[in-house]
Write an enzyme that holds these catalytic residues in place. Structure first.
Site, PDB file in Angstrom:
ATOM      1  N   CYS A  69       0.863  -1.148  -0.157  1.00  0.00           N
ATOM      2  CA  CYS A  69      -0.050   0.058  -0.025  1.00  0.00           C
ATOM      3  C   CYS A  69       0.852   1.338  -0.076  1.00  0.00           C
ATOM      4  O   CYS A  69       1.603   1.517   0.894  1.00  0.00           O
ATOM      5  CB  CYS A  69      -0.809  -0.128   1.164  1.00  0.00           C
ATOM      6  SG  CYS A  69      -1.755   1.547   1.854  1.00  0.00           S
ATOM      7  N   CYS A  72       0.187   3.957   2.598  1.00  0.00           N
ATOM      8  CA  CYS A  72       0.657   3.292   3.897  1.00  0.00           C
ATOM      9  C   CYS A  72       2.019   3.756   4.206  1.00  0.00           C
ATOM     10  O   CYS A  72       2.689   4.243   5.213  1.00  0.00           O
ATOM     11  CB  CYS A  72       0.451   1.936   4.099  1.00  0.00           C
ATOM     12  SG  CYS A  72      -1.397   1.274   4.096  1.00  0.00           S
TER      13      CYS A  72
END
Ligand code: ZN
Length: 146
Positions: A69, A72
């Site tokens: 991600c 993230c």
């Protein structure tokens, strides 16, 4: 009367009892001797999650993330910085949703990054999407005032 707080060691997960007025962030674990607060997130897994989420007397802010991600990964430095600012009143932690799918499923994580604030095993607040450190700290403090 002294108010004792249960603080979980980030290194060995031992429960330390610390007088509330001595909760300065500079204490050391009575078992392993490492700092109880390191200014960085604790890595959560099935072995230490329950202690930090349920036994600890300070709230737990968890960053649910995954290595694939992009947002993230971008938020990782902000989480590190937020840990430095929120400790010792809040424990900041990261949970890899790929490695710990059961915990992620229990919290019904649908999008990452998700931040969840937990106190004594109860979810107090959650938010999704990447944020800068200042917003993470502000969101957490607002959630704690409710
Ligand atoms: Zn320790």
């Amino acid at each position: 009367m002294t108010d004792l707080l249960m603080i979980i060691c980030p290194s060995c997960s031992t429960t330390n009892r610390i007088p509330a007025q001595k909760l300065t962030g500079s204490g050391k674990c009575g078992k392993c001797g490492k700092p109880l607060f390191e200014g960085k997130p604790v890595i959560l897994n099935s072995g230490n999650f329950q202690k930090h989420a349920s036994i600890s007397d300070i709230p737990l802010l968890v960053d649910f993330w995954a290595s694939w991600c992009g947002p993230c990964r971008q938020m990782a430095p902000a989480i590190d910085a937020a840990a430095g600012q929120l400790e010792p009143n809040v424990r900041v932690a990261k949970l890899d949703t790929e490695a710990e799918q059961q915990i992620a499923a229990r919290f019904n994580i649908r999008s990452i990054p998700s931040l969840i604030l937990i106190s004594k095993g109860k979810e107090m607040a959650r938010t999704a999407g990447a944020m800068p450190a200042g917003s993470i700290v502000q969101w957490t403090n607002q959630a704690l005032m409710k």
